[in-house]
Design a protein around this motif. Sequence first.
Motif, mmCIF file in Angstrom:
data_model
loop_
_atom_site.group_PDB
_atom_site.id
_atom_site.type_symbol
_atom_site.label_atom_id
_atom_site.label_comp_id
_atom_site.label_asym_id
_atom_site.label_seq_id
_atom_site.Cartn_x
_atom_site.Cartn_y
_atom_site.Cartn_z
ATOM 1 N N MET A 31 4.112 -5.087 16.734
ATOM 2 C CA MET A 31 4.608 -5.091 15.360
ATOM 3 C C MET A 31 3.450 -5.064 14.361
ATOM 4 N N LEU A 32 3.628 -4.270 13.308
ATOM 5 C CA LEU A 32 2.660 -4.198 12.220
ATOM 6 C C LEU A 32 3.388 -4.446 10.911
ATOM 7 N N MET A 33 2.611 -4.795 9.901
ATOM 8 C CA MET A 33 3.164 -4.887 8.554
ATOM 9 C C MET A 33 2.976 -3.514 7.903
ATOM 10 N N ARG A 34 3.979 -3.061 7.167
ATOM 11 C CA ARG A 34 3.876 -1.785 6.444
ATOM 12 C C ARG A 34 4.155 -2.043 4.977
ATOM 13 N N CYS A 35 3.241 -1.576 4.151
ATOM 14 C CA CYS A 35 3.357 -1.763 2.709
ATOM 15 C C CYS A 35 4.618 -1.078 2.204
ATOM 16 N N SER A 36 5.426 -1.812 1.443
ATOM 17 C CA SER A 36 6.669 -1.250 0.915
ATOM 18 C C SER A 36 6.408 -0.295 -0.244
ATOM 19 N N SER A 37 5.213 -0.364 -0.829
ATOM 20 C CA SER A 37 4.907 0.503 -1.979
ATOM 21 C C SER A 37 4.291 1.825 -1.538
ATOM 22 N N HIS A 41 -0.010 0.875 6.881
ATOM 23 C CA HIS A 41 0.180 -0.183 7.880
ATOM 24 C C HIS A 41 -1.001 -1.148 7.848
ATOM 25 N N ARG A 42 -0.734 -2.396 8.197
ATOM 26 C CA ARG A 42 -1.818 -3.376 8.313
ATOM 27 C C ARG A 42 -1.486 -4.384 9.387
ATOM 28 N N LEU A 43 -2.553 -5.068 9.841
ATOM 29 C CA LEU A 43 -2.375 -6.103 10.851
ATOM 30 C C LEU A 43 -1.818 -7.353 10.186
ATOM 31 N N PRO A 44 -1.070 -8.150 10.921
ATOM 32 C CA PRO A 44 -0.650 -9.438 10.401
ATOM 33 C C PRO A 44 -1.849 -10.363 10.338
ATOM 34 N N SER A 45 -1.837 -11.339 9.459
ATOM 35 C CA SER A 45 -0.830 -11.578 8.444
ATOM 36 C C SER A 45 -1.484 -11.429 7.086
ATOM 37 N N ARG A 46 -2.022 -10.254 6.828
ATOM 38 C CA ARG A 46 -2.653 -10.008 5.526
ATOM 39 C C ARG A 46 -1.554 -9.936 4.474
ATOM 40 N N MET A 47 -1.732 -10.671 3.418
ATOM 41 C CA MET A 47 -0.636 -10.824 2.468
ATOM 42 C C MET A 47 -0.577 -9.700 1.442
ATOM 43 N N HIS A 48 -1.676 -8.924 1.315
ATOM 44 C CA HIS A 48 -1.676 -7.830 0.355
ATOM 45 C C HIS A 48 -2.112 -6.536 1.040
ATOM 46 N N CYS A 49 -1.648 -5.431 0.528
ATOM 47 C CA CYS A 49 -2.049 -4.119 1.027
ATOM 48 C C CYS A 49 -3.479 -3.813 0.582
ATOM 49 N N ASP A 50 -4.308 -3.336 1.520
ATOM 50 C CA ASP A 50 -5.693 -2.991 1.183
ATOM 51 C C ASP A 50 -5.768 -1.769 0.265
ATOM 52 N N GLN A 51 -4.744 -0.920 0.312
ATOM 53 C CA GLN A 51 -4.768 0.327 -0.467
ATOM 54 C C GLN A 51 -4.303 0.122 -1.899
ATOM 55 N N CYS A 52 -3.196 -0.597 -2.072
ATOM 56 C CA CYS A 52 -2.613 -0.685 -3.416
ATOM 57 C C CYS A 52 -2.400 -2.125 -3.878
ATOM 58 N N SER A 54 -0.300 -4.275 -3.181
ATOM 59 C CA SER A 54 1.079 -4.770 -3.262
ATOM 60 C C SER A 54 1.285 -5.884 -2.231
ATOM 61 N N PRO A 55 1.972 -6.963 -2.638
ATOM 62 C CA PRO A 55 2.290 -8.014 -1.665
ATOM 63 C C PRO A 55 3.568 -7.731 -0.885
ATOM 64 N N GLU A 56 4.278 -6.661 -1.241
ATOM 65 C CA GLU A 56 5.561 -6.366 -0.593
ATOM 66 C C GLU A 56 5.334 -5.601 0.699
ATOM 67 N N SER A 57 5.976 -6.067 1.765
ATOM 68 C CA SER A 57 5.802 -5.379 3.045
ATOM 69 C C SER A 57 7.024 -5.604 3.921
ATOM 70 N N GLU A 58 7.102 -4.802 4.971
ATOM 71 C CA GLU A 58 8.145 -4.981 5.980
ATOM 72 C C GLU A 58 7.466 -4.887 7.345
ATOM 73 N N TRP A 59 8.134 -5.449 8.348
ATOM 74 C CA TRP A 59 7.618 -5.377 9.715
ATOM 75 C C TRP A 59 8.210 -4.153 10.395
ATOM 76 N N VAL A 60 7.331 -3.393 11.053
ATOM 77 C CA VAL A 60 7.778 -2.201 11.774
ATOM 78 C C VAL A 60 7.124 -2.180 13.154
ATOM 79 N N GLN A 61 7.785 -1.511 14.082
ATOM 80 C CA GLN A 61 7.246 -1.407 15.437
ATOM 81 C C GLN A 61 6.254 -0.246 15.504
#
Length: 137
Positions: A31-37, A41-52, A54-61
């Motif tokens: 499972m990875l975190m994917r920025c909703s904005s 994708h990012r590794l858990p459990s970074r709370m913000h997207c490195d690109q934009c 955004s703190p919003e994310s969802e978990w994806v396989q």
Amino acid sequence: MTDRPPVPKPLPLPDEASAPFWKGANEGRLMLMRCSSCGTHRLPSRMHCDQCLSPESEWVQASGRGTVRTFGVMHQRYHPGFAAELPYNVTIVELEEGPRLPTNLVGVANESITVGMPVVVSWEHHDDVTLPKFRIA
Ligand SMILES: [Zn+2]
């Protein structure tokens, strides 16, 4: 039981933020975190997207596939729990989705590891946690 090291290896302790990652691992899903904005994708459990940022994310396989980005072979015992495995590799796998995951390659001699080698996740089960290792694809 006699072949177990006298001191167990330290294992990760899932916390609330990383729980979806470890739950997925127990079920054989990486499972990875994917920025909703922006979709990065990012590794858990970074709370913000490195690109934009955004703190919003969802978990994806993730696909579970990647390539060896770089690796090293450990000959020095830094923790007694790892003594029986020396020398062992520490490998950075670049996942298809982009994130680079620190892990170990299994089922391959350290001398045979090369940068760019295609690999696939291979689960290592422990009592309370399942670890994502990788093997040659
Ligand atoms: Zn983003």
